[in-house]
Design a protein around this motif. Structure first.
Motif, PDB file in Angstrom:
ATOM      1  N   ARG A  52       1.072  -1.581   0.195  1.00  0.00           N
ATOM      2  CA  ARG A  52       0.073   0.128   0.172  1.00  0.00           C
ATOM      3  C   ARG A  52       0.653   1.109   0.193  1.00  0.00           C
ATOM      4  N   LEU A  53       2.059   1.281   0.170  1.00  0.00           N
ATOM      5  CA  LEU A  53       3.092   2.404   0.098  1.00  0.00           C
ATOM      6  C   LEU A  53       3.583   2.068  -0.839  1.00  0.00           C
ATOM      7  N   GLY A  54       3.358   1.412  -2.499  1.00  0.00           N
ATOM      8  CA  GLY A  54       3.865   1.532  -2.974  1.00  0.00           C
ATOM      9  C   GLY A  54       4.184   0.637  -3.660  1.00  0.00           C
ATOM     10  N   ALA A  55       5.726  -0.339  -2.900  1.00  0.00           N
ATOM     11  CA  ALA A  55       6.748  -1.218  -2.605  1.00  0.00           C
ATOM     12  C   ALA A  55       6.416  -3.065  -3.218  1.00  0.00           C
ATOM     13  N   GLU A  56       7.167  -3.559  -4.089  1.00  0.00           N
ATOM     14  CA  GLU A  56       6.863  -5.103  -4.406  1.00  0.00           C
ATOM     15  C   GLU A  56       6.758  -5.446  -3.035  1.00  0.00           C
ATOM     16  N   ALA A  57       6.224  -6.710  -3.026  1.00  0.00           N
ATOM     17  CA  ALA A  57       6.324  -6.585  -1.494  1.00  0.00           C
ATOM     18  C   ALA A  57       6.035  -9.108  -2.234  1.00  0.00           C
ATOM     19  N   VAL A  58       6.540 -10.184  -1.480  1.00  0.00           N
ATOM     20  CA  VAL A  58       7.169 -10.825  -1.986  1.00  0.00           C
ATOM     21  C   VAL A  58       7.137 -11.495  -0.627  1.00  0.00           C
ATOM     22  N   TYR A  59       5.677 -13.105  -0.540  1.00  0.00           N
ATOM     23  CA  TYR A  59       5.698 -14.177   0.080  1.00  0.00           C
ATOM     24  C   TYR A  59       6.785 -14.564   0.171  1.00  0.00           C
ATOM     25  N   ALA A  60       7.869 -15.608   0.998  1.00  0.00           N
ATOM     26  CA  ALA A  60       9.209 -15.856   0.902  1.00  0.00           C
ATOM     27  C   ALA A  60       8.682 -17.737   1.637  1.00  0.00           C
ATOM     28  N   GLY A  61       7.788 -17.869   2.629  1.00  0.00           N
ATOM     29  CA  GLY A  61       7.476 -18.366   3.210  1.00  0.00           C
ATOM     30  C   GLY A  61       6.746 -19.225   3.673  1.00  0.00           C
ATOM     31  N   LEU A  62       6.059 -20.243   4.816  1.00  0.00           N
ATOM     32  CA  LEU A  62       4.895 -21.526   3.950  1.00  0.00           C
ATOM     33  C   LEU A  62       4.241 -21.268   3.837  1.00  0.00           C
ATOM     34  N   HIS A  63       3.036 -22.108   3.297  1.00  0.00           N
ATOM     35  CA  HIS A  63       1.887 -21.686   3.811  1.00  0.00           C
ATOM     36  C   HIS A  63       1.080 -23.220   2.701  1.00  0.00           C
ATOM     37  N   GLY A  64       0.392 -23.520   3.821  1.00  0.00           N
ATOM     38  CA  GLY A  64       0.370 -25.522   3.517  1.00  0.00           C
ATOM     39  C   GLY A  64      -1.401 -25.292   3.056  1.00  0.00           C
ATOM     40  N   THR A  65      -1.443 -26.868   3.188  1.00  0.00           N
ATOM     41  CA  THR A  65      -2.937 -27.221   2.526  1.00  0.00           C
ATOM     42  C   THR A  65      -4.150 -26.935   3.044  1.00  0.00           C
ATOM     43  N   GLY A  66      -5.237 -26.576   2.851  1.00  0.00           N
ATOM     44  CA  GLY A  66      -6.411 -26.055   3.849  1.00  0.00           C
ATOM     45  C   GLY A  66      -7.165 -24.859   3.742  1.00  0.00           C
ATOM     46  N   PRO A  67      -7.292 -25.094   4.396  1.00  0.00           N
ATOM     47  CA  PRO A  67      -9.022 -23.888   4.881  1.00  0.00           C
ATOM     48  C   PRO A  67      -7.937 -22.458   4.668  1.00  0.00           C
ATOM     49  N   TYR A  68      -7.055 -23.013   5.583  1.00  0.00           N
ATOM     50  CA  TYR A  68      -6.518 -21.868   6.116  1.00  0.00           C
ATOM     51  C   TYR A  68      -5.202 -21.542   5.576  1.00  0.00           C
ATOM     52  N   GLY A  69      -4.477 -21.722   4.612  1.00  0.00           N
ATOM     53  CA  GLY A  69      -4.351 -22.398   3.882  1.00  0.00           C
ATOM     54  C   GLY A  69      -4.626 -21.103   2.406  1.00  0.00           C
ATOM     55  N   GLU A  70      -5.476 -21.832   1.896  1.00  0.00           N
ATOM     56  CA  GLU A  70      -6.608 -21.414   1.269  1.00  0.00           C
ATOM     57  C   GLU A  70      -6.773 -19.808   1.589  1.00  0.00           C
ATOM     58  N   LEU A  71      -6.912 -19.489   2.560  1.00  0.00           N
ATOM     59  CA  LEU A  71      -7.564 -18.173   2.825  1.00  0.00           C
ATOM     60  C   LEU A  71      -6.105 -17.124   2.643  1.00  0.00           C
ATOM     61  N   VAL A  72      -4.798 -17.311   2.935  1.00  0.00           N
ATOM     62  CA  VAL A  72      -3.796 -17.388   3.194  1.00  0.00           C
ATOM     63  C   VAL A  72      -3.461 -16.279   2.113  1.00  0.00           C
ATOM     64  N   ARG A  73      -3.334 -17.378   0.754  1.00  0.00           N
ATOM     65  CA  ARG A  73      -3.001 -17.565  -0.445  1.00  0.00           C
ATOM     66  C   ARG A  73      -4.093 -16.085  -1.426  1.00  0.00           C
ATOM     67  N   ALA A  74      -5.632 -16.486  -1.084  1.00  0.00           N
ATOM     68  CA  ALA A  74      -6.030 -15.510  -1.386  1.00  0.00           C
ATOM     69  C   ALA A  74      -6.308 -14.212  -0.905  1.00  0.00           C
ATOM     70  N   SER A  75      -5.727 -13.935   0.333  1.00  0.00           N
ATOM     71  CA  SER A  75      -5.648 -12.988   0.592  1.00  0.00           C
ATOM     72  C   SER A  75      -4.067 -12.241   0.279  1.00  0.00           C
ATOM     73  N   LEU A  76      -3.088 -12.771   0.224  1.00  0.00           N
ATOM     74  CA  LEU A  76      -1.968 -11.860  -0.277  1.00  0.00           C
ATOM     75  C   LEU A  76      -2.148 -11.941  -2.152  1.00  0.00           C
ATOM     76  N   ALA A  77      -3.064 -12.849  -2.438  1.00  0.00           N
ATOM     77  CA  ALA A  77      -3.851 -12.423  -4.307  1.00  0.00           C
ATOM     78  C   ALA A  77      -4.184 -11.479  -4.604  1.00  0.00           C
ATOM     79  N   ALA A  78      -4.925 -11.190  -3.285  1.00  0.00           N
ATOM     80  CA  ALA A  78      -6.015  -9.345  -3.424  1.00  0.00           C
ATOM     81  C   ALA A  78      -5.104  -8.142  -2.367  1.00  0.00           C
ATOM     82  N   GLU A  79      -4.344  -8.728  -2.433  1.00  0.00           N
ATOM     83  CA  GLU A  79      -3.310  -7.183  -2.153  1.00  0.00           C
ATOM     84  C   GLU A  79      -1.972  -7.401  -3.108  1.00  0.00           C
ATOM     85  N   GLY A  80      -2.138  -7.967  -4.045  1.00  0.00           N
ATOM     86  CA  GLY A  80      -1.051  -8.694  -5.458  1.00  0.00           C
ATOM     87  C   GLY A  80       0.342  -8.872  -4.911  1.00  0.00           C
ATOM     88  N   ILE A  81      -0.073  -9.282  -3.581  1.00  0.00           N
ATOM     89  CA  ILE A  81       1.602 -10.115  -3.094  1.00  0.00           C
ATOM     90  C   ILE A  81       1.944 -11.343  -3.670  1.00  0.00           C
TER      91      ILE A  81
END
Length: 100
Positions: A52-81
């Motif tokens: 939101r401050l204009g920087a490119e952002a990348v997540y290089a950590g772990l994210h799993g299979t299941g509903p919480y992983g899906e929520l994390v990936r969807a949230s990251l995608a919605a913010e362009g991360i």
């Protein structure tokens, strides 16, 4: 969006399980929650602020299979991360409980 700045998070993006409660329970007691919500949290907040401050952002950590992983990936995608790692197949993304 091109940027002169890039933020890479190798920490954790987890899910916050937020529960509204009228008061904290006494030791060994119970309290009834009045509302619950799930949000991406942890390092997600830092990455979102960077985007939101204009920087490119990348997540290089772990994210799993299941509903919480899906929520994390969807949230990251919605913010362009962007994501670096594929989803791990041996479990879901972690969560924390926040009483409000």
């Amino acid at each position: 969006m091109s940027s002169d700045y890039r933020v890479v998070l190798a920490g954790n993006v987890i899910v916050d399980l937020v529960i509204d409660v009228p008061s904290l329970p006494e030791r060994g007691g119970d309290v009834i929650g009045t509302r619950t919500e799930l949000y991406a949290g942890g390092g997600f907040n830092t990455l979102t602020a960077a985007r939101r401050l204009g920087a490119e952002a990348v997540y290089a950590g772990l994210h799993g299979t299941g509903p919480y992983g899906e929520l994390v990936r969807a949230s990251l995608a919605a913010e362009g991360i962007g994501l670096v790692l594929p989803e791990r197949s041996d479990g879901d993304t972690g969560f924390c409980v926040a009483l409000v």
